[in-house]
Design an enzyme around this catalytic site. Structure first.
Site, short mmCIF file in Angstrom:
data_model
loop_
_atom_site.label_atom_id
_atom_site.label_comp_id
_atom_site.label_asym_id
_atom_site.label_seq_id
_atom_site.Cartn_x
_atom_site.Cartn_y
_atom_site.Cartn_z
N SER A 76 2.79 -6.41 3.95
CA SER A 76 2.66 -5.33 4.92
C SER A 76 1.25 -5.32 5.51
O SER A 76 0.30 -5.76 4.88
CB SER A 76 2.93 -3.98 4.25
OG SER A 76 4.24 -3.96 3.74
N GLY A 77 1.15 -4.78 6.72
CA GLY A 77 -0.17 -4.60 7.33
C GLY A 77 -0.32 -5.34 8.64
O GLY A 77 0.57 -6.07 9.09
N GLY A 91 -1.14 -8.86 2.78
CA GLY A 91 -2.50 -8.50 3.14
C GLY A 91 -3.22 -7.85 1.97
O GLY A 91 -2.68 -7.75 0.87
N ASP A 149 -6.78 -4.88 1.12
CA ASP A 149 -7.90 -4.08 1.63
C ASP A 149 -9.22 -4.59 1.09
O ASP A 149 -10.25 -4.46 1.76
CB ASP A 149 -7.67 -2.60 1.28
CG ASP A 149 -6.38 -2.12 1.91
OD1 ASP A 149 -6.25 -2.25 3.13
OD2 ASP A 149 -5.47 -1.67 1.18
N GLU A 180 4.95 -3.60 -2.56
CA GLU A 180 4.17 -4.84 -2.49
C GLU A 180 4.00 -5.44 -3.89
O GLU A 180 4.16 -6.64 -4.08
CB GLU A 180 2.79 -4.57 -1.87
CG GLU A 180 2.86 -4.27 -0.39
CD GLU A 180 1.53 -3.84 0.20
OE1 GLU A 180 1.37 -4.00 1.41
OE2 GLU A 180 0.67 -3.33 -0.53
C1 5RP Z 1 -0.76 -1.80 2.42
C2 5RP Z 1 -1.70 -2.91 2.10
C3 5RP Z 1 -1.91 -3.90 3.19
O1 5RP Z 1 -1.59 -5.15 2.70
C4 5RP Z 1 -3.32 -3.87 3.70
O2 5RP Z 1 -3.69 -2.54 4.02
C5 5RP Z 1 -3.37 -4.75 4.92
O3 5RP Z 1 -4.55 -4.67 5.65
P1 5RP Z 1 -4.58 -5.20 7.15
O4 5RP Z 1 -3.76 -4.22 7.99
O5 5RP Z 1 -6.03 -5.16 7.54
O6 5RP Z 1 -4.00 -6.58 7.16
O7 5RP Z 1 -2.24 -3.07 1.04
O8 5RP Z 1 -0.37 -1.10 1.29
#
Ligand code: 5RP
Length: 224
Positions: free
Chosen positions: A29-30, A85, A87, A106
């Site tokens: 996600s992301g 993804g 953070d 995830e």
């Molecule tokens: C959501 C997450 C995402 O993988 C993460 O926030 C993705 O970051 P970006 O939008 O910068 O790719 O952990 O729960």
């Protein structure tokens, strides 16, 4: 498109190259994963045979939009590869995740994958986790008590809200964004948090990553 988004696009599109014919793929996600999904959709249109298992309702919607065939856990034997993804990524490739609120799904998908590729731009690469708040998903019932138990472990907590409403995860739970300062021992902190009644899951992903695709000065780099 700004430089950050350009880098996310380069990274996401590179990651899609790792998906081979016949694979079952965990779809993270992301905003970086968005570019991976878009490229994967193009490859599917060209005839690539893959099945995806999404880690959030948002990813599920995007995958459908890009015509990526999806499966559920009841349909699969194994996940060959997950691409997700993050953070923050530390020097041991431990992760802090959950900024988008999808950490539980995830973790379920990423933990089941034989290989986990993390796609994260340069700004996410850190020495120690913890500059970004640590998301912890909790059961809504009695969340205040859970928050005070987390506080006793040394973390200040903020109940996540969006547009003045409590944020509710895809699983119907709340998220406490916790500040523990620098997290030098993520495995220990994760274990302590998991033992608290009311905690569903933490955003610490320890010892799960096989590879990281990132950028340095706009050029692709790979860590393993
Ligand atoms: C959501 C997450 C995402 O993988 C993460 O926030 C993705 O970051 P970006 O939008 O910068 O790719 O952990 O729960």
């Amino acid at each position: 498109m700004n430089e950050l988004d350009r880098n996310k696009k380069i990274i996401g599109e590179e990651a899609a190259k790792y998906i081979k014919n016949g694979m079952t793929v965990g779809l993270g996600s992301g905003s970086t994963v968005y570019w991976m999904l878009k490229k994967l959709g193009e490859r599917v249109e060209e005839g690539l045979d893959v099945k995806g298992i999404p880690t959030s309702k948002k990813t599920e919607r995007l995958a459908k939009e890009f015509h990526i065939p999806l499966l559920e856990f009841s349909d699969i034997q194994q996940i060959d590869l997950a691409i997700d993804g993050a953070d923050e990524v530390d020097e041991h490739l431990n992760l802090l995740k959950g900024g988008g609120g999808s950490l539980v799904r995830e973790k379920i998908v990423d933990a089941e994958a034989k290989q986990l590729i993390i796609i994260a731009d340069e700004s996410k690469l850190v020495l120690h986790l913890g500059t970004f708040y640590l998301p912890v998903e909790v059961v809504p019932f009695g969340w205040e008590v859970t928050a005070s138990r987390i506080a006793k472990l040394g973390g200040s907590t903020t109940l996540r809200e969006t547009n003045n409403h409590v944020f509710v995860s895809d699983n119907g739970n709340y998220i406490l964004d916790c500040d523990f300062g620098q997290i030098k021992e993520p495995a220990t902190l994760h274990e302590k948090l998991k033992l608290l009644v009311g905690v569903v899951e933490t955003g610490l992903f320890v010892g799960m990553t096989t590879n990281v695709i990132s950028t340095k000065n706009g050029k692709l780099i790979k860590l393993a």
